[in-house]
Design an enzyme around this catalytic site. Structure first.
Site: not given
Length: 161
Positions: A116, A125-128
């Protein structure tokens, strides 16, 4: 190798740097600069123009999905994690453990966290959207303050749709 192009723009939570080629976006990251040094210009490839426009629409609460081409380089494990991140719905969160389970590596929670942290396509690429098993916000390369803002922004946007 394709020539790399860079553009920066001011978002509500800091300057976003976009790096790409004529064909795809390679990197979208926050930087800690005080001012934009590389604005979109007449030489900027269309893919970078599209990326910035779509990100600005995201920040304005007008976009929940992105449709410009991206490419990322990483290990096969990292690629699996990043692919799983794109399955996390807008305005929702899941734990690192849930991502590990989703890719068939139940015990690889720390490795998922590490993958991540190597994601270069922030927001898209929604790592949050990945949080600790207790529901606590943990680790975000773009700072926890930004992670908190992004999650709150998505919840508020989703609530008004």
């Amino acid at each position: 190798m394709n020539e790399l192009h860079k553009a920066e723009f001011q978002s509500p939570i800091g300057i976003v740097e976009i790096i790409g080629t004529e064909k795809a976006i390679l990197s979208i990251l926050f930087n800690e600069k005080d001012k934009v040094e590389f604005p979109i210009n007449s030489d900027s490839p269309q893919v970078i123009v599209d990326c910035q426009q779509q990100l600005e629409e995201y920040f304005e609460g007008q976009r929940m999905e992105f449709n410009f081409p991206v490419t990322s380089t990483g290990t096969p494990f990292q690629q699996k994690v990043w692919s799983a991140l794109t399955e996390v719905p807008y305005a929702e969160t899941v734990s690192y453990g849930a991502i590990a389970k989703a890719i068939g590596s139940d015990k690889a929670v720390r490795a998922v966290g590490n993958a991540n942290s190597k994601n270069k396509l922030t927001i898209v690429v929604p790592c949050h959207r990945i949080i600790g098993s207790t529901g606590k916000l943990t680790g975000y390369a773009g700072t926890l303050t930004r992670k908190e803002w992004l999650l709150r922004h998505e919840k508020n946007t989703a609530a008004t749709q």
